[in-house]
Design a protein around this motif. Structure first.
Motif, mmCIF file in Angstrom:
data_model
loop_
_atom_site.group_PDB
_atom_site.id
_atom_site.type_symbol
_atom_site.label_atom_id
_atom_site.label_comp_id
_atom_site.label_asym_id
_atom_site.label_seq_id
_atom_site.Cartn_x
_atom_site.Cartn_y
_atom_site.Cartn_z
ATOM 1 N N THR A 128 0.854 -1.182 0.000
ATOM 2 C CA THR A 128 0.000 0.000 0.000
ATOM 3 C C THR A 128 0.896 1.240 0.000
ATOM 4 O O THR A 128 2.098 1.144 0.278
ATOM 5 N N PRO A 129 0.336 2.418 -0.265
ATOM 6 C CA PRO A 129 1.145 3.631 -0.207
ATOM 7 C C PRO A 129 1.864 3.818 1.134
ATOM 8 O O PRO A 129 2.976 4.350 1.169
ATOM 9 N N HIS A 155 11.429 1.494 0.499
ATOM 10 C CA HIS A 155 12.636 2.267 0.208
ATOM 11 C C HIS A 155 13.795 1.788 1.072
ATOM 12 O O HIS A 155 14.914 1.592 0.593
ATOM 13 N N PRO A 190 11.818 8.007 -2.122
ATOM 14 C CA PRO A 190 10.468 7.558 -1.757
ATOM 15 C C PRO A 190 9.385 8.153 -2.665
ATOM 16 O O PRO A 190 8.431 7.456 -3.021
ATOM 17 N N ASP A 191 9.534 9.412 -3.057
ATOM 18 C CA ASP A 191 8.546 10.025 -3.952
ATOM 19 C C ASP A 191 8.510 9.311 -5.304
ATOM 20 O O ASP A 191 7.427 9.087 -5.869
ATOM 21 N N HIS A 233 6.744 6.001 -4.789
ATOM 22 C CA HIS A 233 5.304 6.199 -4.650
ATOM 23 C C HIS A 233 4.657 6.399 -6.014
ATOM 24 O O HIS A 233 3.624 5.784 -6.316
ATOM 25 N N GLU A 234 5.247 7.230 -6.837
ATOM 26 C CA GLU A 234 4.698 7.482 -8.168
ATOM 27 C C GLU A 234 4.718 6.217 -9.024
ATOM 28 O O GLU A 234 3.754 5.908 -9.725
ATOM 29 N N VAL A 288 5.607 2.569 1.359
ATOM 30 C CA VAL A 288 6.710 3.149 0.577
ATOM 31 C C VAL A 288 7.964 3.377 1.421
ATOM 32 O O VAL A 288 9.068 3.011 0.988
ATOM 33 N N PHE A 320 2.130 3.669 -7.166
ATOM 34 C CA PHE A 320 0.769 4.068 -6.825
ATOM 35 C C PHE A 320 0.282 5.302 -7.573
ATOM 36 O O PHE A 320 -0.785 5.827 -7.261
#
Length: 161
Positions: free
Chosen positions: A6-7, A14, A34-35, A38-39, A10, A42
């Motif tokens: 799930t988000p 990582h 991490p960004d 996430h992209e 993340v 998700f």
């Protein structure tokens, strides 16, 4: 226990990626943020998928698998390319790696995908033995090639004669 990431996972994904990179003696190459993860996992158009292995007793995240779809022109169907499979050293031998691979194999069978494939470093004897114990076989006739960094930029700007 294996579950879809799930988000909220993340940050631990990582951290596990960095642990894997350190194990593979390539921590400086693990530049994903991490960004970015996430992209990729998700965002509006996910490029990859992830599963989490949790300790059945404590619920602690002890491993992960990140994968994406590939396509076989010869078979005419998708398959799964396993980008990362990692279980923390303290949790190895507990069946988590096998459970992650079992889940991906289940997805393949359920969706009609005909391949589950991945790469392993040639010096990683424990991983090779584990994979072969599952029935996986090396594809010795193929050599992986990769363009990155300056070589990728050069290839993108080279004009044909």
């Amino acid at each position: 226990m294996i579950r879809t990431a799930t988000p909220a996972d993340v940050p631990v994904i990582h951290a596990l990626i960095r642990e894997l990179a350190e194990y593979e003696k390539a921590l400086e190459e693990a530049r994903a943020t991490p960004d970015q993860l996430h992209e990729a996992l998700f965002g509006d158009h996910p490029a990859a998928y992830a599963h989490i292995a949790e300790d059945d007793t404590t619920g602690e995240v002890v491993g992960y698998a990140v994968w994406f779809l590939n396509f076989s022109t010869w078979r005419g169907v998708h398959g799964i390319h396993l980008e990362d499979l990692y279980v923390r050293p303290t949790a190895r031998g507990g069946g988590h790696g096998r459970a992650l691979l079992t889940e991906l194999a289940r997805i393949c069978v359920e969706r009609g995908y005909q391949r589950l494939e991945w790469s392993v470093l040639d010096w990683n004897a424990p991983a090779i033995a584990f994979y072969e114990s599952l029935g996986a076989r090396p594809q010795d006739e193929w050599t992986v090639y990769r363009l990155t960094d300056e070589a990728l930029t050069r290839a993108a700007t080279t004009r044909s004669p």
